[in-house]
Design a protein around this motif. Structure first.
Motif, PDB file in Angstrom:
ATOM      1  N   UNK A  73     -62.471 -27.188  45.856  1.00 44.15           N
ATOM      2  CA  UNK A  73     -61.553 -26.132  45.559  1.00 44.15           C
ATOM      3  C   UNK A  73     -61.680 -25.175  46.625  1.00 44.15           C
ATOM      4  N   UNK A  74     -62.719 -24.866  47.447  1.00 48.88           N
ATOM      5  CA  UNK A  74     -62.610 -23.974  48.424  1.00 48.88           C
ATOM      6  C   UNK A  74     -61.952 -24.452  49.605  1.00 48.88           C
ATOM      7  N   UNK A  75     -61.543 -25.851  49.571  1.00 45.56           N
ATOM      8  CA  UNK A  75     -60.747 -26.314  50.691  1.00 45.56           C
ATOM      9  C   UNK A  75     -59.229 -26.863  50.396  1.00 45.56           C
ATOM     10  N   UNK A  76     -59.004 -26.492  49.153  1.00 45.55           N
ATOM     11  CA  UNK A  76     -57.654 -26.589  48.704  1.00 45.55           C
ATOM     12  C   UNK A  76     -56.500 -25.665  49.154  1.00 45.55           C
ATOM     13  N   UNK A  77     -55.432 -26.431  49.559  1.00 46.80           N
ATOM     14  CA  UNK A  77     -54.290 -25.505  50.078  1.00 46.80           C
ATOM     15  C   UNK A  77     -53.387 -25.033  49.025  1.00 46.80           C
ATOM     16  N   UNK A  78     -53.414 -23.575  49.152  1.00 42.09           N
ATOM     17  CA  UNK A  78     -52.660 -22.917  48.204  1.00 42.09           C
ATOM     18  C   UNK A  78     -53.315 -22.445  46.883  1.00 42.09           C
ATOM     19  N   UNK A  79     -54.531 -22.541  46.898  1.00 43.03           N
ATOM     20  CA  UNK A  79     -55.392 -22.144  45.570  1.00 43.03           C
ATOM     21  C   UNK A  79     -54.993 -20.522  45.539  1.00 43.03           C
ATOM     22  N   UNK A  80     -54.781 -20.356  44.122  1.00 43.05           N
ATOM     23  CA  UNK A  80     -54.621 -18.927  43.868  1.00 43.05           C
ATOM     24  C   UNK A  80     -53.573 -18.062  44.650  1.00 43.05           C
ATOM     25  N   UNK A 116     -44.077 -21.903  45.868  1.00 41.12           N
ATOM     26  CA  UNK A 116     -42.752 -22.640  45.378  1.00 41.12           C
ATOM     27  C   UNK A 116     -42.966 -24.180  45.227  1.00 41.12           C
ATOM     28  N   UNK A 117     -42.660 -24.688  43.776  1.00 37.47           N
ATOM     29  CA  UNK A 117     -42.904 -26.110  43.482  1.00 37.47           C
ATOM     30  C   UNK A 117     -41.723 -26.774  43.165  1.00 37.47           C
ATOM     31  N   UNK A 118     -41.557 -28.127  43.119  1.00 35.30           N
ATOM     32  CA  UNK A 118     -40.372 -28.717  42.489  1.00 35.30           C
ATOM     33  C   UNK A 118     -40.884 -29.343  41.293  1.00 35.30           C
ATOM     34  N   UNK A 119     -40.355 -29.012  40.039  1.00 41.08           N
ATOM     35  CA  UNK A 119     -40.729 -29.741  38.568  1.00 41.08           C
ATOM     36  C   UNK A 119     -39.513 -30.003  38.112  1.00 41.08           C
ATOM     37  N   UNK A 120     -39.333 -31.331  37.904  1.00 38.04           N
ATOM     38  CA  UNK A 120     -38.237 -31.760  37.151  1.00 38.04           C
ATOM     39  C   UNK A 120     -36.793 -31.354  37.868  1.00 38.04           C
ATOM     40  N   UNK A 124     -59.997 -35.129  35.987  1.00 39.48           N
ATOM     41  CA  UNK A 124     -59.133 -36.486  35.930  1.00 39.48           C
ATOM     42  C   UNK A 124     -58.199 -36.142  36.880  1.00 39.48           C
ATOM     43  N   UNK A 125     -57.979 -35.149  37.865  1.00 40.53           N
ATOM     44  CA  UNK A 125     -57.244 -35.024  39.240  1.00 40.53           C
ATOM     45  C   UNK A 125     -55.757 -34.503  38.798  1.00 40.53           C
ATOM     46  N   UNK A 126     -55.612 -33.751  37.539  1.00 44.36           N
ATOM     47  CA  UNK A 126     -54.483 -33.173  37.611  1.00 44.36           C
ATOM     48  C   UNK A 126     -54.418 -31.578  38.092  1.00 44.36           C
ATOM     49  N   UNK A 127     -53.094 -31.334  38.483  1.00 45.36           N
ATOM     50  CA  UNK A 127     -53.107 -29.911  39.042  1.00 45.36           C
ATOM     51  C   UNK A 127     -52.678 -28.860  38.121  1.00 45.36           C
ATOM     52  N   UNK A 128     -53.435 -28.053  37.752  1.00 45.51           N
ATOM     53  CA  UNK A 128     -53.411 -27.064  36.818  1.00 45.51           C
ATOM     54  C   UNK A 128     -52.667 -25.717  37.530  1.00 45.51           C
ATOM     55  N   UNK A 129     -51.475 -25.488  37.247  1.00 43.27           N
ATOM     56  CA  UNK A 129     -50.782 -24.502  37.782  1.00 43.27           C
ATOM     57  C   UNK A 129     -50.216 -23.244  36.827  1.00 43.27           C
ATOM     58  N   UNK A 130     -50.226 -21.986  37.117  1.00 44.53           N
ATOM     59  CA  UNK A 130     -49.767 -20.959  36.233  1.00 44.53           C
ATOM     60  C   UNK A 130     -48.484 -20.871  36.565  1.00 44.53           C
ATOM     61  N   UNK A 131     -47.284 -20.867  35.555  1.00 46.34           N
ATOM     62  CA  UNK A 131     -46.045 -20.889  36.025  1.00 46.34           C
ATOM     63  C   UNK A 131     -45.443 -20.045  34.888  1.00 46.34           C
ATOM     64  N   UNK A 167     -49.622 -34.352  36.625  1.00 44.85           N
ATOM     65  CA  UNK A 167     -50.075 -35.528  37.573  1.00 44.85           C
ATOM     66  C   UNK A 167     -49.009 -35.550  38.748  1.00 44.85           C
ATOM     67  N   UNK A 168     -49.455 -36.392  39.425  1.00 45.55           N
ATOM     68  CA  UNK A 168     -48.996 -36.904  40.968  1.00 45.55           C
ATOM     69  C   UNK A 168     -47.244 -36.930  40.905  1.00 45.55           C
ATOM     70  N   UNK A 169     -46.823 -37.445  39.765  1.00 49.07           N
ATOM     71  CA  UNK A 169     -45.458 -37.787  39.956  1.00 49.07           C
ATOM     72  C   UNK A 169     -44.508 -36.617  39.162  1.00 49.07           C
ATOM     73  N   UNK A 170     -45.134 -35.588  38.609  1.00 46.84           N
ATOM     74  CA  UNK A 170     -44.707 -34.561  37.920  1.00 46.84           C
ATOM     75  C   UNK A 170     -44.266 -33.224  38.791  1.00 46.84           C
ATOM     76  N   UNK A 171     -44.799 -33.041  39.888  1.00 50.26           N
ATOM     77  CA  UNK A 171     -44.666 -31.734  40.511  1.00 50.26           C
ATOM     78  C   UNK A 171     -44.550 -32.154  42.137  1.00 50.26           C
ATOM     79  N   UNK A 172     -43.965 -31.322  42.905  1.00 58.82           N
ATOM     80  CA  UNK A 172     -43.992 -31.592  44.446  1.00 58.82           C
ATOM     81  C   UNK A 172     -44.117 -29.985  44.897  1.00 58.82           C
ATOM     82  N   UNK A 173     -44.790 -29.902  46.244  1.00 59.91           N
ATOM     83  CA  UNK A 173     -44.760 -28.620  46.746  1.00 59.91           C
ATOM     84  C   UNK A 173     -43.496 -28.563  47.670  1.00 59.91           C
ATOM     85  N   UNK A 174     -43.091 -27.433  47.643  1.00 60.36           N
ATOM     86  CA  UNK A 174     -41.889 -27.070  48.671  1.00 60.36           C
ATOM     87  C   UNK A 174     -42.343 -26.404  49.761  1.00 60.36           C
TER      88      UNK A 174
END
Ligand code: BTN
Length: 240
Positions: free
Chosen positions: A188-195, A199-203, A217-224, A232-239
């Motif tokens: 987590x301390x080396x994670x890009x964009x933590x906190x 902008x993300x792309x969702x659906x 399990x490796x899922x990305x937890x994001x407050x939106x 999971x990997x297929x559900x979100x992309x970084x912009x």
């Protein structure tokens, strides 16, 4: 020990495929590293291809048998590999970050990617093929948002230096696979964009959000919009 045996090939379809064949033949020992100058069908995540100029980048796969790792914790292998890459790149003076799940970025551009393919035995990971592509001396990536050690360190870096440096980091970090709390905190301390608001792309929709954590399990937890969402990997992309 990782790297106790190193096989250097001139050209191969994919080092991950090469290891997979040796696994099928049962002729590979734990820790073996396969390195190639060129891949004719290099594979990336999500079925993408991994292309690289010949002879200038690190293209390798490690055959690794984790001591006692259950399938539900398989993402810890990704964390271990990502942290080893960050460890090596940091030792070269670079500000390397992990773009979830395990891409490595320097100054907003991708410098390395990881493709892990696990072989299961019941509920345990019997063995893992850890493929790593790291841009070392390539300087032109066309339209792709990528960089290399040569560009970031302002000069030629021998591919062997990256290979042996990374192997050293793998061996140094192997113990982290038995300390999930510690590996989580370093990841987590080396994670890009933590906190950070990003902008993300969702659906297909652009949505602002803040990464809060990556689950076991490796899922990305994001407050939106004030809600905590798990992707999971297929559900979100970084912009970018
Ligand atoms: C990604 O970011 O999409 C993962 C890229 C992984 C590329 C490496 S290169 C060596 C190994 N062999 C492959 O075919 N792929 C991995």
């Amino acid at each position: 020990m990782i790297g106790s045996k190193i096989i250097h090939l001139e050209s191969i379809d994919s080092t991950n495929n090469y290891v997979a064949n040796l696994v099928k033949e049962k002729t590979i020992v734990n820790g073996t590293v396969i390195l190639t100058d060129e891949q004719t069908a290099g594979r990336g995540q999500r079925g993408a291809e991994w292309s690289s100029l010949s002879g200038v980048n690190l293209l390798m796969s490690v055959y690794y048998e984790p001591a006692n790792l259950s399938v539900e914790y398989q993402f810890y292998l990704s964390k271990f590999v990502a942290l080893s890459l960050v460890g090596f790149l940091t030792s070269k003076g670079l500000n390397a970050k992990i773009k979830w799940p395990n891409d490595i970025y320097v100054n907003g551009k991708k410098i390395a990617g990881v493709l892990i393919e696990n072989q299961l035995s019941g509920s345990n990971i019997k063995s893992s093929i850890i493929g790593v592509g790291c841009n070392v001396n390539q300087t032109d990536f066309g339209e792709i948002n990528a960089t290399s050690l040569k560009l970031e360190c302002s000069g030629f870096v021998p591919v062997d230096e990256v290979l042996f440096g990374l192997i050293q980091c793998f061996n140094k970090n192997e113990g982290l696979l038995t300390n999930f709390k510690l590996i989580d905190s370093i990841y987590h301390s080396n994670l890009l964009g933590l906190n950070e608001e990003r902008l993300f792309l969702v659906n297909g929709n652009r949505v602002y959000g803040k990464i809060k954590s990556v689950s076991q399990e490796g899922k990305l937890n994001v407050i939106m919009n004030d809600n905590l969402n798990s992707f999971d990997l297929k559900e979100i992309a970084f912009v970018f």
